[in-house]
Design a protein around this motif. Sequence first.
Motif, mmCIF file in Angstrom:
data_model
loop_
_atom_site.group_PDB
_atom_site.id
_atom_site.type_symbol
_atom_site.label_atom_id
_atom_site.label_comp_id
_atom_site.label_asym_id
_atom_site.label_seq_id
_atom_site.Cartn_x
_atom_site.Cartn_y
_atom_site.Cartn_z
ATOM 1 N N THR A 236 0.863 -1.181 0.000
ATOM 2 C CA THR A 236 0.000 0.000 0.000
ATOM 3 C C THR A 236 0.899 1.230 0.000
ATOM 4 O O THR A 236 2.123 1.114 -0.114
ATOM 5 C CB THR A 236 -0.929 0.008 1.224
ATOM 6 N N ALA A 237 0.326 2.401 0.149
ATOM 7 C CA ALA A 237 1.107 3.635 0.035
ATOM 8 C C ALA A 237 2.274 3.685 1.013
ATOM 9 O O ALA A 237 3.349 4.195 0.684
ATOM 10 C CB ALA A 237 0.196 4.843 0.236
ATOM 11 N N SER A 238 2.094 3.130 2.217
ATOM 12 C CA SER A 238 3.157 3.251 3.220
ATOM 13 C C SER A 238 3.527 1.943 3.901
ATOM 14 O O SER A 238 4.359 1.941 4.809
ATOM 15 C CB SER A 238 2.738 4.263 4.297
ATOM 16 N N SER A 239 2.943 0.813 3.480
ATOM 17 C CA SER A 239 3.209 -0.448 4.182
ATOM 18 C C SER A 239 3.310 -1.620 3.206
ATOM 19 O O SER A 239 2.827 -1.551 2.077
ATOM 20 C CB SER A 239 2.092 -0.744 5.198
ATOM 21 N N ARG A 240 3.946 -2.691 3.700
ATOM 22 C CA ARG A 240 4.006 -3.959 2.976
ATOM 23 C C ARG A 240 3.466 -5.065 3.879
ATOM 24 O O ARG A 240 3.635 -5.022 5.095
ATOM 25 C CB ARG A 240 5.441 -4.288 2.546
#
Length: 426
Positions: A236-240
């Motif tokens: 996602t935009a800021s996480s895996r």
Amino acid sequence: NGEKILHSFNLSDVIGAEICEEDKFHVLNVYNYPKDGGTGKRVAAHVFLEVEEGSITKANDCLKFIMSSASVDDSSTVPPKYLVIVNPMSGKQQAMKICRTTVKPMFDQAKISYEVFTTQHGGHAKDWASWEDWPVRNENAGNDTTAPERNLRQYDGIICIGGDGLLAEILQGVNSRSDSEIVFEEIKFGIIGGGTSNGLAMSVLHANKEKYGVVESTFLICKGEVSKVDLSSYETASSRYTSFLTFSWGIIADVDLESEVIRCVGILRNDIWAVLRIINLRTYHGRFSYLPPSDDSLCDPADMPKLHDPVPENWITIEDKFILFWACQVSHAASNTFSSPNSSLDDGIFRVLVVTGSCSRFELIKMFLEIETGGHIEHEACEVYDCVAYRLEPLQTGSYNDLDGEEIESGVVQGHVLPSVLQFFA
């Protein structure tokens, strides 16, 4: 009275055997779990044979034959060491009872050495799985005295008793380690359903032609056979994230996450909330792009487009108003939800189920009534797309991203299959 009694059992149903000394004689105990002829469920039907005086050598030969023929590995002088991780708050809070009354006796019969780790709070298992510098505590460990005595890599197997979320936690922890690839190569994983949905436990049992139940899941672990299972990587935009079950957006995510408020009713919560959501039906505008499977389609992260770059030309894009978006890696999203009948544990494919806004409430109700048997995929309104990677871009706000039953960061999400990564008892 001198009458001989014939005891018969199928060696494939045996998880262990031993010779015990009782008073002045020996007994050969065979721990046998055949399938009941009526229900198909495994039941304990152990065989206890008194060893005649002077026949202990023959009895030992018989014991070795039973163990080797039953595919129970007794070649090592050191029994396998498993860590049993229990989430006591999963589902109806039966995980500790399952551990005490089913798992412990069967592991003892199979001569499996194990420790039990009971999680104390959300994220506890993830924290422990991420620690690499054991036994020297790192700053994340703090003064936690409830964690296991060993580093994760000192165990032969990790067994989860709880819901799918417990295994998801552990995988996120492993994925954060620098030696994650080695962990997946060295350690076997297993799951015994003690949560609400128990989708992976059901999928593993279905693949092994077993009925759903904790005895059946424990039986597979005791037999010790291992198969490879696919994972997937999401961004996602800021996480895996690392996943093994499903990703949902639309009505499935709404039902799964919003029904937490009635968790006390167990798995029925999904049925109740599905009715409410169909009555107050929502559609979500989005763009779905995917890479179909082919001989040259790769899932290497290096080959994936960056999240906010255009997708490659060999990807297919669909933009529409969606009611349901459900990407499945296994056959069952829950013990009573046959979400993707054509999925297997190691086929290397996402099967993405899509229902668009043109579907009527009546047709949607008919589909939901057939999810338990898998008949929903036969409905004309349910489209199924096979792919090895995909991207979902919500084009409006107010929707959930639901990965393996847990809410993750909303917005654009992209996933790709990691084929045959996990060693799983099956």
